[in-house]
Design an enzyme around this catalytic site. Sequence first.
Site, PDB file in Angstrom:
ATOM      1  N   CYS A 132       0.835  -1.203   0.000  1.00  0.00           N
ATOM      2  CA  CYS A 132       0.000   0.000   0.000  1.00  0.00           C
ATOM      3  C   CYS A 132       0.871   1.255   0.000  1.00  0.00           C
ATOM      4  CB  CYS A 132      -0.919  -0.015   1.225  1.00  0.00           C
ATOM      5  SG  CYS A 132      -1.928   1.467   1.343  1.00  0.00           S
ATOM      6  N   CYS A 135      -0.466   4.142   2.100  1.00  0.00           N
ATOM      7  CA  CYS A 135      -0.342   3.975   3.555  1.00  0.00           C
ATOM      8  C   CYS A 135       1.106   4.193   3.997  1.00  0.00           C
ATOM      9  CB  CYS A 135      -0.723   2.563   4.002  1.00  0.00           C
ATOM     10  SG  CYS A 135      -2.155   1.867   3.225  1.00  0.00           S
ATOM     11  N   ASP A 136       2.049   3.660   3.242  1.00  0.00           N
ATOM     12  CA  ASP A 136       3.441   3.587   3.718  1.00  0.00           C
ATOM     13  C   ASP A 136       4.406   4.502   2.982  1.00  0.00           C
ATOM     14  OD1 ASP A 136       2.570   1.621   5.466  1.00  0.00           O
ATOM     15  OD2 ASP A 136       2.972  -0.001   4.044  1.00  0.00           O
TER      16      ASP A 136
END
Length: 305
Positions: A132, A135-136
């Site tokens: 992701c 997200c990261d």
Amino acid sequence: MAQESMIIVGAGPAGLTAAIYARRAGYGAVVLEENIYGGQVATTSVVENYPGVDSIAGTDLAVNLYQQASALGAEIRFEPLLSCSLREEVKKLVTPSGTLETRAVIIANGAKRRKIGCPGEERLNGRGVSYCATCDGAFYKNKETAIVGGGNTALEDALFLSNQCTAVHLIHRREGFRAVPILQDAVHKRENIHLHLNRVVTEILGDKAVQGIRLQNPQTGEEELLNLSGVFVAIGVQPDNSLYRGQLPLTEDGYFVAGEDCATPLPGVFVAGDSRKKPLRQIVTATADGAVAATLAANYLNQLP
Ligand code: NAP
């Protein structure tokens, strides 16, 4: 008599739309979600192809769907479905907190990110290997990263990462991308996105964290090493419908077999969204499925004594 509830498995665009339509049709809607609401949309940086909406952050669209369903009275329970029995008129769904009973079920469980399956991927998951980018990605500011895949997700993620990484290596197993031309054009214009076509990742290297990847040209067998600190895997999705095997028909690759009416051979059981066999998996087709499934489920309940 208490209002009858449909049970909807999955709080992605298909499941939340089904909940909205169920409520508007006068039924209760209990949505089971084992992860976060929004499904794949929640991990999408920006959505620019949902009709009527020029551009919206994936997380914002997920929140909007959740709030719309909740405001209409849908109950979203964050717990997994452990097992189910769908053949009888009254269906039973087992969760960690007990067994739910209903006469109408909509399975909108989506699909999960596919894994490369190479050495190092599992061991370094969460230590430089990610599924992701939205997200990261922030952990890799001013660092070098790789993104694996040639579809819309990979190219969108490459663009997202290139805003903060010094270099993004886009690795794809063949010459042509599957992603839409508008994304390909945007990627070609970014100077810090480096293309590695006809290459597969054969190993992810690093002791406690990712330090590099080994690439191979599958045609020539030629290998090379890239030093970098993050590997984002975006090689597509696959359904996880094993819970329903034996009760509902599945394709060879595990998708539910159901037509545009989202109906299954089991009365009162409908499937919606990315886990259904279909020619186009997009938010708009997932929400369409959710609307169809809930409307037909309501019609089914209306006709029962
Ligand atoms: P996808 O479209 O299925 O693309 C997966 C990519 O990964 C393909 O390029 C494929 O290569 C490659 N691949 C598959 N297995 C591989 C393996 N084992 N090793 C190396 N490469 C592998 O998946 P996606 O990009 O995640 O998108 C999923 C769905 O969501 C699609 O329907 C997509 O259109 C949709 N989506 C849409 C948008 C948008 O409309 N903006 C954004 C994101 C996702 P080949 O090309 O050689 O098969």
